[in-house]
Every structure is written in structure tokens, then in C-alpha cells.
Design a protein around this motif. Structure first.
Motif, PDB file in Angstrom:
ATOM      1  N   THR A  85       0.833  -1.205   0.000  1.00  0.00           N
ATOM      2  CA  THR A  85       0.000   0.000   0.000  1.00  0.00           C
ATOM      3  C   THR A  85       0.864   1.251   0.000  1.00  0.00           C
ATOM      4  OG1 THR A  85      -1.669  -1.214   1.265  1.00  0.00           O
ATOM      5  CG2 THR A  85      -1.901   1.166   1.171  1.00  0.00           C
ATOM      6  N   GLY A  86       1.954   1.233   0.764  1.00  0.00           N
ATOM      7  CA  GLY A  86       2.879   2.361   0.739  1.00  0.00           C
ATOM      8  C   GLY A  86       3.478   2.568  -0.647  1.00  0.00           C
ATOM      9  N   PHE A  87       3.789   1.463  -1.329  1.00  0.00           N
ATOM     10  CA  PHE A  87       4.328   1.574  -2.682  1.00  0.00           C
ATOM     11  C   PHE A  87       3.289   2.148  -3.636  1.00  0.00           C
ATOM     12  CE2 PHE A  87       5.178  -0.246  -6.894  1.00  0.00           C
ATOM     13  CZ  PHE A  87       6.464   0.224  -7.098  1.00  0.00           C
ATOM     14  N   PHE A 111      10.402   9.442  -0.428  1.00  0.00           N
ATOM     15  CA  PHE A 111       8.996   9.359  -0.016  1.00  0.00           C
ATOM     16  C   PHE A 111       8.863   8.665   1.339  1.00  0.00           C
ATOM     17  CE2 PHE A 111       5.135   6.637  -0.038  1.00  0.00           C
ATOM     18  CZ  PHE A 111       4.181   7.638   0.036  1.00  0.00           C
ATOM     19  N   LEU A 112       9.585   7.582   1.552  1.00  0.00           N
ATOM     20  CA  LEU A 112       9.449   6.803   2.781  1.00  0.00           C
ATOM     21  C   LEU A 112      10.117   7.456   3.980  1.00  0.00           C
ATOM     22  CD1 LEU A 112      10.090   3.205   1.374  1.00  0.00           C
ATOM     23  CD2 LEU A 112       7.895   4.226   2.004  1.00  0.00           C
ATOM     24  N   THR A 113      11.084   8.299   3.761  1.00  0.00           N
ATOM     25  CA  THR A 113      11.848   8.856   4.890  1.00  0.00           C
ATOM     26  C   THR A 113      11.598  10.332   5.149  1.00  0.00           C
ATOM     27  OG1 THR A 113      13.740   9.287   3.420  1.00  0.00           O
ATOM     28  CG2 THR A 113      13.690   7.169   4.605  1.00  0.00           C
ATOM     29  N   GLN A 114      11.077  11.058   4.146  1.00  0.00           N
ATOM     30  CA  GLN A 114      10.947  12.502   4.312  1.00  0.00           C
ATOM     31  C   GLN A 114       9.506  13.005   4.250  1.00  0.00           C
ATOM     32  OE1 GLN A 114      13.590  14.661   1.696  1.00  0.00           O
ATOM     33  NE2 GLN A 114      15.285  13.213   2.014  1.00  0.00           N
ATOM     34  N   GLN A 115       8.625  12.252   3.633  1.00  0.00           N
ATOM     35  CA  GLN A 115       7.231  12.686   3.555  1.00  0.00           C
ATOM     36  C   GLN A 115       6.405  11.982   4.634  1.00  0.00           C
ATOM     37  OE1 GLN A 115       5.199  12.900  -0.126  1.00  0.00           O
ATOM     38  NE2 GLN A 115       6.927  13.718  -1.277  1.00  0.00           N
ATOM     39  N   LEU A 117       3.296  10.923   4.752  1.00  0.00           N
ATOM     40  CA  LEU A 117       2.528   9.757   4.325  1.00  0.00           C
ATOM     41  C   LEU A 117       3.436   8.538   4.168  1.00  0.00           C
ATOM     42  CD1 LEU A 117      -0.129   8.500   3.372  1.00  0.00           C
ATOM     43  CD2 LEU A 117       0.403   9.329   1.059  1.00  0.00           C
ATOM     44  N   GLY A 118       4.586   8.735   3.534  1.00  0.00           N
ATOM     45  CA  GLY A 118       5.508   7.627   3.363  1.00  0.00           C
ATOM     46  C   GLY A 118       6.054   7.130   4.690  1.00  0.00           C
ATOM     47  N   GLN A 119       6.356   8.042   5.603  1.00  0.00           N
ATOM     48  CA  GLN A 119       6.839   7.640   6.921  1.00  0.00           C
ATOM     49  C   GLN A 119       5.786   6.821   7.661  1.00  0.00           C
ATOM     50  OE1 GLN A 119       7.795  11.427   8.673  1.00  0.00           O
ATOM     51  NE2 GLN A 119       9.851  11.485   7.810  1.00  0.00           N
ATOM     52  N   SER A 120       4.517   7.207   7.524  1.00  0.00           N
ATOM     53  CA  SER A 120       3.444   6.463   8.195  1.00  0.00           C
ATOM     54  C   SER A 120       3.408   5.014   7.718  1.00  0.00           C
ATOM     55  CB  SER A 120       2.099   7.138   7.947  1.00  0.00           C
ATOM     56  OG  SER A 120       2.064   8.431   8.513  1.00  0.00           O
ATOM     57  N   TRP A 121       3.498   4.809   6.401  1.00  0.00           N
ATOM     58  CA  TRP A 121       3.456   3.442   5.885  1.00  0.00           C
ATOM     59  C   TRP A 121       4.726   2.671   6.227  1.00  0.00           C
ATOM     60  CZ3 TRP A 121      -0.761   1.212   5.240  1.00  0.00           C
ATOM     61  CH2 TRP A 121      -1.877   1.854   4.710  1.00  0.00           C
TER      62      TRP A 121
END
Length: 643
Positions: A85-87, A111-115, A117-121
Motif C-alpha cells: 500500500t505504501g508503494f 517518499f518513505l523517509t521525508q514525507q 505519508l511515506g513515513q506512516s506506511w
């Protein structure tokens, strides 16, 4: 049912309609809500199995290990679905063609480390992966409860996503979403665990487990209904909007919830007794099949709603919209000017604490009713104090103080002093632990219910250490300085999650301190009364010094928050007024504590005197006679002189 309903609801609500500009493609459009559905189901299986293992199952029976295996498998689904889902969320935002080159990897990592939404997933995936390993490796009953609590906390990142309801209602929407998904997970996951473990359960075992699950399901139904109403009210707004696609999907979900409520009534009032009397399980399977089908319908519609446009516009306060600095900082419209009257006429409801206070009063009164029903007595004053304490807690977390503390340091300090001092002074004499131990039925099947967990906690070495007056007072006093002169103050002021942590911490630290001084509930250590008074006087001194430091200080705490409000009130003068509140309002319950300790000390001396008199009447004051004989013997012994 869940898969069919999510696809149908997405088509009806337009959640998978192609974007006119920069469309991510059908795989991403359908993959995102279906992945979210699998996340919800995986989380439900994990949380429901862990909760049922913690509060319903015996560690000595096969059902316990099977439940943990179910939790581990569900957590694996949760982890994989969260990653997927994160992807898909990344593909929706960045609109990058799938590639294995460095550029694609850099964007995904960003996206995964700085945003947010991405951090949440990312956090959700890591938590679910950790739970997968722990559920396979851990079998200790206490650690399983810790994992259950951790799994519930693992839903916090998910609650921060989705429709926020606009910044004006963001806090209320976040609390409602978190409560909704947590208790829906307990409800659905518990039922799935019962179904999957039913082959290991004979009739004599499935009846008590079904009854215990029904209690969890009833509580979950109330919370899911209340949180669902709040979420719908925020996002739908008016009755006319119920005729929009989003509103119709909400009505479908409400209908499914109503059907589940009917099933719950049938289960509690008919099914459990039927199985116990006849041993026939066919009724169980008929009801469970229908119940799971409606749960699948509700789960699918819920996942589709997250991708459906809401009829109520989500407005973000900004300088472009003409918002004031206070509105931009808090994200909410300004309340009316502060006044004593407005403190009691303006409300800012917090569903989490509203439900907590309601359940706390309900279960307390239910316990008192159970005592009276069997002919036992319970002091009325304890009941009055408990209800009054919960009413005060409800007001502080839902009333005018909760509205103004974002803008005024003085209102924040009033909330702090009330939570840490006034509320515990009312709640502790209510003796909730004593009431619970006297009314909750003891289990004899090796499982741990609320009574067993309370007994384990109150007799643990950790509680014994924390309940000592010196330790409790140290935590209480240190919290003042550490909180206000560290980044914790900013977190608790500017972030809704930090604000909830602040309420819990102040409430627990104050309760622990008051319990160590005047508590009537069982405790491993009962300090002598002189030590209690000494600790209380020292705490009063530190408390007064803290208030004076704020009253005379010239440095502004959180200058870029309280100092930037521009609300027509001097931030420094308001902070100094907050110091006066900390000194004056905080000392009122402290004086009441000192009086209470003195009264308890006096009554303790009276009880000791009466006990001594009764003992003297029984044995002819043998202890005094022995003491006099010892003195007489010493008087006749010749004294030895030094040469």
C-alpha cells in the motif's frame, strides 16, 4: 464479501475513476484501496487474536498457541499489505513509471523517509513485521498483553492518514479514526480467532470463550458506532449530503453495523445459552457465517470510503485564505474572547476521553450495583467522589479549558493542575481497584481476566517501587521541570498525539502520587504517616518554587507559539498568570491532601488504641505486666562500677 464490496463501492463512489491529468493507471487505482483493505484485515487478525489470548484464553490449552499463530500469520499479511500500500501511495503521488534504476529508488527512499505519508506506511510496515516475529517467538502471557498494546499503538500511523476532515476538525477526526479501526479490529479479529480455533474447543470450552468475546464485541460495537458517527458528521456535514455517493456508502456501512448489532444481541441472549444447554454448534456456524459476511461488507465499504471524495470540503487555514496567525498555527477557527463564562459555555469535545469517562462511570456503578445485589455494602461517598472526579476529567478534556489551552498558557496550566492534582484527589478515595477485586468474578481455568491482570499489576515489583511516596513524589515533581523545559512541551502543545500523551502522563503521575499518600486500594507498601506528611510538605515546596519561577520569569516558553498568536493578550503576562495558577490552584488540593493524611493518621492511632485495649481485655494486659516485671528485675540487679 470484503473484496466484492470494496470493488463495488469504489465503482459507485468514483474512487477508482481515471484522473483527467496524470493518471497513475488502473493497477495503482485499484491496488491502493485493495491493499488498504488487506492492511485492515491483517491488523484485525493480529489485534483480535492477541486480545482474545490475553483476556480469554488459557495458556495451558491448545487454543492459546493457535491464537498466537493466527496473530503471527495476520501480522505477516499486515506487513506485506502495508508495504504494498505504501508503494501504491508512492506511485499515486510521484507518477513514476516502474523502474529499477537509481532515480526511482532515490525517489522511493525520499517518499518513505521525508514525507509524512511515506513515513506512516514505513512505520506501519516495520511494526507489523516486528509483531510477526514476536508472535512466533513469545508465549509468555504478560508479554502477549504487551504485544497487544503495541499492536494497538501500531494503528496510530494509519489514523493520521486518510480524510483528515480539514484542519479545523483534524484532532477530532484523528481520534475518531483511531478508535474506529482499533475496536473494529478487536471485533472482527476476535471473531475470526474464535472461528479458526473452534476445532480445538469442545462445548465446555467454547461457551466461556464465546461469552468473553461477546463482552469485547459489545464494547467494540459502542465505540465503533460512536466514532463512526463523529467521523461521518465531520465528513458529511448535512443531511442533504447523505444523498451523495459518499453519504450513500456511509448509510450502507451504518446498515451493516446495525445488522451486526442485532447479531450481537442474538449471540449474547440466545446463542451462548443454547450451546451450553444442547451442545449443538450449528446455530453458532449459521450466525458466525452471517456475521463475518456483514463484517466483510463493512470492511470493504470502509476501505472504499477512504478513496471517495467527501461532500464536506476539507479547508486548510493559510495566509492566502485570510487566516490569522492563531488560526494558521492551530489550524482551527478562533474561539470567542476568553472569559470566565466562556470556560463553562464553550465545548471542544474529545471522543477518546468522553468514551473513557463514560465507560469508567458505567463500570464503577455496575460494580456497586453488583455488590448491593448480593447484599454487600459500599460507601456512598466513594461513589460520589468517583463520579465527581470523572465529571471533572470530562470537563477538562472536553470543555472550555480544552478549547483555550491551545491559545493561552494560563488555560494550559489550569488543565495541567486539574489533571495532576484535583482529579486524582477525587478519584483515589473512590477505591476503584478494591471495587473491581470485590466484584469481578475470579477465573479458575488458567486464563487471565480483568481481575487477574489487576492482581498481577498491584502485586508486581514495578508497582511496589512506583507506589513508594518518595518515588511517586519524585516522578510528580520531576515531571513539572522536565516537561516544560524540554521538547516535550512543544510536542504536547502542537501535536494532537503529544497532547493525548500529556493528559495520560499527568493523570497517571498525579494518581500515583495521591495513591501513595491517601490511597485505600491495596498496595505493596504502606508508608508511615509521618513520612507521608514530610513528603507532601517537600512536594508543596517544590511545587510553589516552580510556580514562582514562572511568575517572576522573563523568558517566554514556546515564544514561536504562544508569542506568535497575536490574540490581543500579552504572552508573557499570560505565562506569569499561568505561574500563579500553578502556585495557587495547585496548592488547594495539596492542602486537602495534608488534611486527609492527618485525619487518616488520627484514625489509625484510634484503631491501634482500640485494638490494644481489646487485646488487654483478653489477656489481662499481659504485655504491660511483662514490661513492668522486666523493669523490676533490672532495678534489683546490682550496678557494676568501673575501677
Amino acid at each position: 464479501m470484503a473484496l466484492v464490496s470494496v470493488i463495488a463501492a469504489l465503482q459507485f463512489g468514483g474512487g477508482v475513476a481515471p484522473e483527467p491529468i496524470a493518471d497513475p493507471g488502473p493497477v495503482v487505482r485499484f491496488g491502493l484501496p485493495i491493499g488498504k483493505l488487506l492492511v485492515n484485515l491483517g491488523a484485525a487478525g493480529t489485534i483480535g487474536a492477541l486480545m482474545l489470548a490475553s483476556f480469554g484464553m488459557s495458556r495451558d490449552k491448545p487454543e492459546y498457541s493457535l491464537a498466537l499463530d493466527i496473530a503471527a500469520a495476520s501480522a505477516a499479511v499486515w506487513a506485506v499489505a502495508s508495504a504494498a500500500t505504501g508503494f501504491f501511495a508512492f506511485m499515486t503521488i510521484y507518477l513514476q513509471p516502474l523502474s529499477i534504476d537509481d532515480r526511482f529508488g532515490e525517489l522511493l527512499a525520499q517518499f518513505l523517509t521525508q514525507q509524512e505519508l511515506g513515513q506512516s506506511w514505513l512505520y506501519t510496515t516495520l511494526i507489523a513485521a516486528a509483531l510477526t516475529v514476536l508472535c512466533f517467538a513469545v508465549r509468555n502471557h504478560t508479554l502477549v498483553l504487551v504485544m497487544a498494546v503495541g499492536s494497538v499503538m501500531g494503528l496510530i500511523p494509519m489514523a493520521l492518514q486518510g480524510h483528515a476532515g480539514g484542519t479545523a476538525s483534524h484532532d477530532a477526526a484523528t481520534s475518531a479514526i483511531w478508535l474506529h479501526i482499533v475496536f473494529a479490529a478487536i471485533w472482527l479479529g476476535g471473531l475470526l480467532t474464535l472461528v479458526l480455533s473452534s476445532r480445538t474447543l469442545d462445548t465446555g470450552r467454547i461457551v466461556p470463550l464465546l461469552a468473553r468475546y461477546s463482552t469485547l464485541a459489545l464494547i467494540s460495537f459502542v465505540v465503533v458506532a460512536a466514532s463512526g458517527y463523529v467521523s461521518a458528521e465531520i465528513r458529511v456535514g448535512t443531511l442533504d449530503n447523505l444523498l451523495t455517493p459518499y453519504g450513500i456508502l456511509v448509510l450502507v456501512k451504518v446498515a451493516a453495523l446495525g445488522a451486526l448489532g442485532v447479531f450481537g444481541v442474538v449471540q449474547r441472549r440466545y446463542l451462548v445459552g443454547r450451546i451450553a444447554s444442547t451442545g449443538e454448534r450449528k446455530y453458532f456456524w449459521w450466525l458466525v457465517t452471517a456475521e463475518i459476511a456483514f463484517m466483510g461488507l463493512a470492511s470493504g465499504v470502509a476501505a472504499a470510503l477512504a478513496r471517495t471524495a467527501t461532500p464536506q470540503l476539507e479547508v486548510t487555514a493559510s495566509a492566502d485564505t485570510g487566516a490569522t496567525p492563531a488560526e494558521i498555527l492551530t489550524g482551527a477557527p478562533l474561539p470567542p474572547p476568553f472569559s470566565f463564562t466562556n470556560l463553562f459555555t464553550i465545548w471542544n469535545f474529545d471522543l477518546l476521553w468522553g468514551l473513557f469517562c463514560a465507560f469508567a462511570v458505567f463500570f464503577y456503578l455496575a460494580g456497586v450495583w453488583r455488590l448491593k445485589k448480593r447484599g454487600d455494602t459500599w460507601p456512598a461517598l466513594r461513589t460520589v467522589l468517583w463520579v465527581a472526579g470523572m465529571a471533572l476529567l470530562f470537563y477538562i478534556t472536553n470543555g472550555g479549558v480544552n478549547e483555550y489551552e491551545k491559545y493561552l498558557f494560563s488555560a494550559h496550566m489550569l488543565a495541567h493542575m486539574t489533571l495532576g492534582m484535583m482529579v486524582p484527589v477525587l478519584l483515589v478515595p473512590g477505591a476503584p481497584i478494591t471495587l473491581a477485586l470485590r466484584t469481578i468474578r475470579k477465573r479458575d481455568d488458567g486464563s487471565r481476566g480483568p481481575r487477574e491482570w489487576i492482581m498481577l499489576a498491584t502485586h508486581s515489583a514495578y508497582f511496589g517501587f512506583l507506589s513508594r511516596p518518595l518515588v511517586a513524589a519524585g516522578i510528580f515533581v520531576a515531571s513539572l521541570w522536565v516537561f516544560y523545559y524540554s521538547p516535550l512541551f512543544r510536542w504536547a502543545t502542537t501535536d494532537h498525539l503529544g497532547h493525548q500523551w500529556m493528559i495520560i502522563h499527568f493523570l497517571l503521575s498525579g494518581y500515583l502520587f495521591v495513591q501513595s499518600l491517601i490511597g485505600v486500594d491495596p498496595s505493596p507498601h504502606k508508608a508511615p504517616y509521618p513520612l507521608r506528611l514530610l513528603v507532601l510538605l517537600a512536594t508543596m515546596a517544590f511545587h510553589a518554587f516552580f510556580g514562582l519561577s514562572l511568575m517572576t520569569g522573563t523568558g517566554l516558553l514556546l515564544a514561536d507559539w504562544y508569542g506568535a498568536m497575536g490574540w490581543g493578550i500579552s504572552a508573557l503576562e499570560d505565562q506569569q498568570a499561568g505561574g500563579g495558577i500553578a502556585w495557587s490552584v495547585g496548592e488547594i488540593p495539596t492542602v486537602a491532601l495534608a488534611i486527609a493524611v492527618a485525619i487518616m493518621w488520627s484514625r489509625s492511632d484510634e484503631r491501634d488504641s482500640k485494638r490494644y485495649d481489646r487485646k488487654a481485655d483478653r489477656d489481662g494486659d499481659a504485655e504491660l505486666e511483662a514490661y513492668n516485671e522486666m523493669l523490676a528485675a533490672r532495678s534489683t540487679t546490682p550496678t557494676r562500677t568501673r575501677p
